[in-house]
Structures are given as structure tokens and as C-alpha cells.
Design a protein around this motif. Structure first.
Motif, short mmCIF file in Angstrom:
data_model
loop_
_atom_site.label_atom_id
_atom_site.label_comp_id
_atom_site.label_asym_id
_atom_site.label_seq_id
_atom_site.Cartn_x
_atom_site.Cartn_y
_atom_site.Cartn_z
N ASP A 72 49.84 18.90 -16.18
CA ASP A 72 48.44 19.41 -15.67
C ASP A 72 48.46 20.76 -15.12
O ASP A 72 47.17 21.35 -15.04
N ILE A 73 49.40 21.71 -14.89
CA ILE A 73 49.30 22.94 -14.35
C ILE A 73 50.03 23.86 -15.18
O ILE A 73 51.18 23.60 -15.44
N MET A 74 49.81 25.01 -15.05
CA MET A 74 50.47 26.32 -15.85
C MET A 74 50.62 27.22 -14.72
O MET A 74 49.87 27.66 -13.91
N GLY A 75 51.77 27.97 -14.86
CA GLY A 75 52.07 29.12 -13.68
C GLY A 75 51.56 30.41 -14.48
O GLY A 75 51.78 30.55 -15.59
N ILE A 76 51.45 31.45 -13.48
CA ILE A 76 50.97 32.70 -14.15
C ILE A 76 52.17 33.55 -13.57
O ILE A 76 52.50 33.61 -12.14
N PHE A 77 52.98 34.25 -14.43
CA PHE A 77 53.99 34.82 -13.76
C PHE A 77 54.14 36.45 -13.89
O PHE A 77 53.30 36.89 -14.72
N ASP A 78 54.77 37.09 -12.93
CA ASP A 78 55.01 38.52 -13.03
C ASP A 78 56.02 39.02 -14.20
O ASP A 78 56.75 37.78 -14.68
N ARG A 79 55.70 39.97 -14.99
CA ARG A 79 56.49 40.29 -15.89
C ARG A 79 58.06 40.72 -15.83
O ARG A 79 58.64 40.68 -16.57
N HIS A 184 40.12 30.36 -19.43
CA HIS A 184 38.90 30.31 -20.48
C HIS A 184 39.28 29.46 -21.55
O HIS A 184 38.59 28.72 -22.66
N ASN A 185 40.71 29.46 -21.89
CA ASN A 185 40.92 28.63 -23.20
C ASN A 185 41.82 27.28 -23.04
O ASN A 185 42.37 26.75 -24.06
N THR A 186 42.02 26.93 -21.78
CA THR A 186 42.70 25.74 -21.58
C THR A 186 41.95 24.73 -20.56
O THR A 186 41.01 25.49 -19.86
N GLU A 187 42.33 23.64 -20.20
CA GLU A 187 41.79 23.08 -19.01
C GLU A 187 42.84 22.56 -17.99
O GLU A 187 42.79 21.80 -17.17
N TYR A 188 43.99 23.35 -18.11
CA TYR A 188 45.03 23.35 -17.11
C TYR A 188 44.26 23.91 -15.64
O TYR A 188 43.86 24.98 -15.91
N GLY A 189 45.09 23.36 -14.56
CA GLY A 189 44.96 24.02 -13.48
C GLY A 189 46.05 25.29 -13.41
O GLY A 189 46.92 25.29 -14.29
N SER A 190 45.83 26.02 -12.53
CA SER A 190 46.82 27.28 -12.47
C SER A 190 47.48 27.54 -11.05
O SER A 190 46.49 27.74 -10.09
#
Length: 417
Positions: A72-79, A184-190
Motif C-alpha cells: 500500500d505504500i511507496m517510498g520517496i528516496f534521495d538520489r 497524482h498518478n497512483t493511489e499509494y500512500g507515501s
């Protein structure tokens, strides 16, 4: 409800149809690249595993994996990785334990005659290696490269100024694009896998991403400095806290309310049987600075704060709550004093438990699928009551976890018997 709605309700202590499921949204809730490869083989997903986090050799969880496991969840990572090389979306082939995988194109390594692999900071082969993967191993170890510290001339801020600094525009844009895409493009939490206020995190201590680390970098010396030279630690932590808040201001501008949570710290305070440092020392040195960071987040954003600490930390959980921690991970139920039922009863109304779903040291790698399912199902029943739970293993899923056991683990959270 969709995944984002489920996630938002759970982290606000509202019971949901099932707990939101995480795999790979942070660097401490992921899966070994080796185990992910085996899992994909079992699921019939014919896709090479990408490695964006080479230090722990974690596999990048992708859409096919999320769909198969109900994530249900996606992560946002540093590059930037632990080794300081950037993830730019381009990969090179890398054979790991006989399996063809993909790793970031800027990752650089050498292998010696004994089969040990060495990684280099920022992909610079002209400097000393900063990580070693022993032959037959599953993770890199950080290598000490700094000169001995002159205890009569301590310069903590200068020692770590290169490591803890204000984020640049390119790094912020990299994060912003991920947040925009997920929102905007998914229904995942983040969750933003930031960890930019990880005061004293020994995983960062060797400076594996720095060309020339300076200052106290040895773990034993680091903890001795807490008592022998506390001014070194507090001066550094004050500086680190200041930089963390400056970065939080920039991150707020970059992602706004498009994320629901942020990883604040990955510093471990527990061993298998007790805390690493005394409660008094934690309250004196760490607690007020963490509170300052959490207060800023709560006063200026809608984000929940995620803190990772392995081990037996029950006696400082009240301090975590007082300093504004919203989410505790990985909930090591096998450690002394960390019984799942007692934790939920005592602290479940005040803190979200993220993890705790299975013993990754014993049950998941060495149990049967039936034993894995039974343990995970029990944890779901304990932690999910009244909300306040995100389903995940106790830390990353290890390489020796069979795909049958991994599937049994996730099935326990999906309301499918």
C-alpha cells in the motif's frame, strides 16, 4: 478504501479493513536483492532485480511486486546512496552470487583474489574503498579510513560539515518529482525516506560516501566520546539539528502535503537485551534535539514522524512519545521487554507500530510456511486493533528467506486464508 486512504487512517489510529502493507518504502523495511530475485522466480515475474541501495544490497521493489503482495505504500528516496554515488535511473549489469542483476551505473567496485568485493566512495576508484563485501556475503561492511583524532584539538562541526549539509536544488527536484508522481498518478500512500536527523547513526559514522572522512568514525570510540568528550557530541548534534531543520524547510516547499510520513532517524538505541546507552544519557543528549526536529515538523506540516530503532527500547518508548515520535519501527518483538501484546496495550494509543510482523532472525528464514503464517497472523491481530499499525517484517527481509515463507508472511495481512 484505496491504499492511500488505508494508510492515512492507520497512522491516525483508525482501524481499517486490513493493515496497510509495506515492502521497500524505506531502507529499513525492504528486502534483500537475493530474496527478491527468488520471490520473483516463484511469482513468475521475469524481470532482473535492480539495486538502488548497494550498501545493504536491497532489491528495488517495483509495481509488479507491489501488486502481487498487496503493498500500500511507496517510498520517496534521495538520489544519493550510502556510497555517495547517485541513482540516475540508469543501470549496469552486476552478477551477485551467480544471479544477473542491475546496479546503478555510477557504482564502482573491485574484486580481489579471495573473492572479496570493494566499493568506492562516489564511484572514485582513485581513493581507498569505503565498503567491503566479504566473499559469500550478503551485505557490505563500512571500512574505517579516517586518521586518529587529536583529542586536544577537537573540531566536531568541521569533521562532519561535508556529511551534514543543506540539500541542493537538484536533490530536492529529484524528491519532488517522485512525490508528484506518486500523489497524482497512483493511489499509494507515501513516506519520504529521508533520515536527515539521524543523530549519531553508526551506519553513517564511517562516512562511506565521503572521499576523506574526518573526526570520530570508529564505533567504540564514538560511544566513549559520549562520556569522555560530551561537548564533541553535543556540538555536533546541535549543528546536525540545525541543518536538519533547514532541510525540512526546503522539503516542505518541495513536497508539501503530497506525503503522509517522513523517516526522521534510523539511529539504533537498542541491543538484543537492553539500550546501548543509559536512559539518562539519551534524555540529556538526544531527546531535546529530536524534540526540536519533531516539533518543527508537527508545527509546519501534516507529516507523521517515523523513527527506526532496533532492539530492546521499551524503557525509552515513553521518551519517544514525549519528544513527538508518531511511528516506531521495526518493533523487534524478540528483544527483551518487547512483547507485542504488552507494547500494544501500553503504548498503542500514543504511537504507531510499523513492523513487528515476523521474526526475521528466526521464523522467516528458518520456519515453515505454516509457522510463518501463524506468527504473522497473530501479530496482525495484536497490533491492528484500533488502528495504529503498518504491516512489515522486523527490519529488512533477509537473503535466506524462502519465497514460500515470504508469501506466507504477506498472506497473513491480506485477509486471505
Amino acid at each position: 478504501m484505496n491504499s492511500r486512504e488505508r494508510f492515512i487512517k492507520a497512522i491516525n489510529h483508525i482501524e481499517t479493513d486490513r493493515p496497510p502493507i509495506d515492502l521497500g518504502a524505506t531502507a529499513v523495511t525492504g528486502i534483500s536483492a537475493y530474496a527478491l530475485h527468488q520471490l520473483r522466480q516463484k511469482l513468475g515475474i521475469q524481470k532482473p532485480v535492480k539495486i538502488d541501495e548497494p550498501f545493504q544490497i536491497l532489491g528495488k521493489v517495483e509495481e509488479e511486486d507491489r501488486q502481487a503482495l498487496g503493498v500500500d505504500i511507496m517510498g520517496i528516496f534521495d538520489r544519493n546512496t550510502f556510497f555517495g554515488n547517485r541513482n540516475n535511473g540508469r543501470y549496469q549489469p552486476w552478477n551477485f552470487r551467480g544471479i544477473d542483476m542491475l546496479i546503478g551505473e555510477e557504482f564502482r567496485y573491485t574484486t580481489d583474489e579471495a573473492g572479496h568485493t570493494y566499493a568506492y566512495p562516489q564511484g572514485n576508484l582513485n581513493t581507498a574503498p569505503s565498503g567491503k563485501l566479504p566473499a559469500g556475503g550478503f551485505y557490505f561492511d563500512g571500512l574505517l579510513r579516517s586518521e586518529p583524532v587529536d583529542e586536544d584539538n577537537l573540531t566536531p562541526v568541521e569533521d562532519f560539515r561535508e556529511q551534514f549539509c543543506v540539500m541542493n536544488e537538484d536533490d530536492l527536484l529529484y524528491i519532488q518529482k517522485q512525490a508528484d508522481d506518486i500523489f497524482h498518478n497512483t493511489e499509494y500512500g507515501s513516506i519520504l525516506a529521508w533520515s536527515g536527523a539521524a543523530l549519531g547513526d553508526v551506519a553513517l559514522l564511517p562516512g562511506t560516501g565521503l572521499l576523506n572522512p574526518t573526526g570520530v568514525r570508529d564505533i567504540e570510540e564514538w560511544y566513549m566520546f559520549h562520556l569522555l568528550h560530551p561537548e564533541y557530541i553535543t556540538e555536533l548534534f546541535d549543528y546536525h539539528t540545525e541543518i536538519a531543520i533547514e532541510n525540512l524547510k526546503l522539503l516542505k516547499e518541495a513536497v508539501g502535503d503530497k506525503i503522509q510520513a517522513i523517516v526522521v532517524s534510523g539511529t539504533d538505541f537498542g541491543t538484543q537485551i537492553d539500550t546501548i546507552i543509559s536512559t539518562e544519557l539519551f534524555r540529556e543528549i538526544y531527546k531535546p534535539r529530536y524534540k526540536k526536529v519533531n516539533d518543527w515538523i508537527h508545527q509546519n506540516t501534516s507529516w507523521k514522524t517515523f523513527f527506526h530503532s532496533c532492539g530492546a527500547v521499551r524503557k525509552i518508548i515513553p521518551d519517544f512519545i514525549e519528544m513527538g515520535v508518531d511511528i516506531l519501527n521495526p518493533v523487534q518483538c524478540s528483544a527483551t521487554g518487547m512483547d507485542a501484546k504488552e507494547l500494544k496495550k501500553e503504548f498503542g494509543k500514543d504511537i504507531v507500530f510499523w513492523g513487528g510482523g515476523i521474526n526475521t532472525q528466526k521464523t522467516l528464514p528458518f520456519g515453515t510456511p505454516e509457522e510463518v503464517y501463524a506468527e504473522a497472523k497473530e501479530r496482525v491481530e495484536i497490533f491492528s486493533k484500533g488502528g495504529g499499525y503498518v504491516f512489515n517484517a522486523i527490519h529488512n527481509i533477509q537473503a535466506n528467506s524462502t519465497p514460500e515463507n515470504v508469501l506466507a508472511f504477506f498472506r497473513a495481512a491480506q485477509n486471505r486464508d
